[in-house]
Design an enzyme around this catalytic site. Sequence first.
Site, short mmCIF file in Angstrom:
data_model
loop_
_atom_site.label_atom_id
_atom_site.label_comp_id
_atom_site.label_asym_id
_atom_site.label_seq_id
_atom_site.Cartn_x
_atom_site.Cartn_y
_atom_site.Cartn_z
N LYS A 9 -1.72 -7.32 -2.71
CA LYS A 9 -0.86 -8.45 -3.10
C LYS A 9 -0.28 -9.07 -1.85
O LYS A 9 -0.19 -8.46 -0.78
CB LYS A 9 0.27 -7.99 -4.03
CG LYS A 9 1.27 -6.99 -3.44
CD LYS A 9 2.37 -7.60 -2.59
CE LYS A 9 3.29 -6.56 -1.99
NZ LYS A 9 4.18 -7.12 -0.94
N ASP A 135 6.45 -1.25 -6.30
CA ASP A 135 5.35 -2.22 -6.38
C ASP A 135 4.27 -1.81 -7.37
O ASP A 135 3.39 -2.62 -7.69
CB ASP A 135 4.69 -2.40 -5.00
CG ASP A 135 5.53 -3.26 -4.06
OD1 ASP A 135 6.32 -4.08 -4.56
OD2 ASP A 135 5.38 -3.11 -2.84
#
Length: 283
Positions: A9, A135
């Site tokens: 990401k 995350d």
Amino acid sequence: MLAERAYAKINLTLDVLGRRPDGYHEVDMVLQTIDLSDLIWLEDAPSGVIEVSSNAANIPTDARNLAVAAARALSAACGLARGVRIRIDKQIPVAAGLAGGSADAAAVLRGLNRMWQLGLSADELAAIGAQVGSDVPFCVLGGCALATGRGEQLRKVDHDLRAWVVLVRPPVFVSTAEVYGTLTPDRYAPAPASRAMIPALLRRDFDAVRRLSVNGLAAATLARYPEVRQMWQRVEQAAHVPVQMSGSGPTLYCLLPARSMAQRLYNALRGFAREVYLCRFVS
């Protein structure tokens, strides 16, 4: 044996809003999956055995690896004592602000859910992932999302914007804890940048998305790690487009609207940077 992709990401925005009573920082971030990925292989093992191996020499293969933590958390949540051998073929740079370890953990959760035929929903897997790392829930779900709290509270952002991403990883390891530890209240964001970023994504306004990208940790990282600051300056000179940092760094990125433009920048950066990656958004 079963294979599962683990996607990296980037942070399109990252604002730190303040320190929480639990010692963490309150964040407001727009996260976007890109197609740089590790490949996770899962194979049944004797009951209670959880083992990790990898082609990368610079990641732990014991309980410190988030993939191990994810397998244990899933087993505990489902009351299982099954074993698994995990093979991580690394392509995502390590400790780079790209959530590589969290992506691997998320892939283990998704893969074991299939291999063990648990029937858990993505939201249920994300809730288990929150026990492993902030995350991990986003990496379970993927795409684009607004992340708040410690980063584990997610709101999906369904957009159709297509963009290419050129990543550059400076040759330095950044400690996320140290970067957050240097933050002072004057660096907290008065208003989250996501308020403008999300509408820009939804209307597919590439120029606005690139212009509005912000990282509230960048100043702290650049001050503490001169190698990152120097690379930022070199990329800026070569790219002639805005440069941004993902997470606490050190990876820097530029957004481009077309592959041909991204390829030219990739080629230019390869002239002075060893770790350069050409990627694109993944919905």
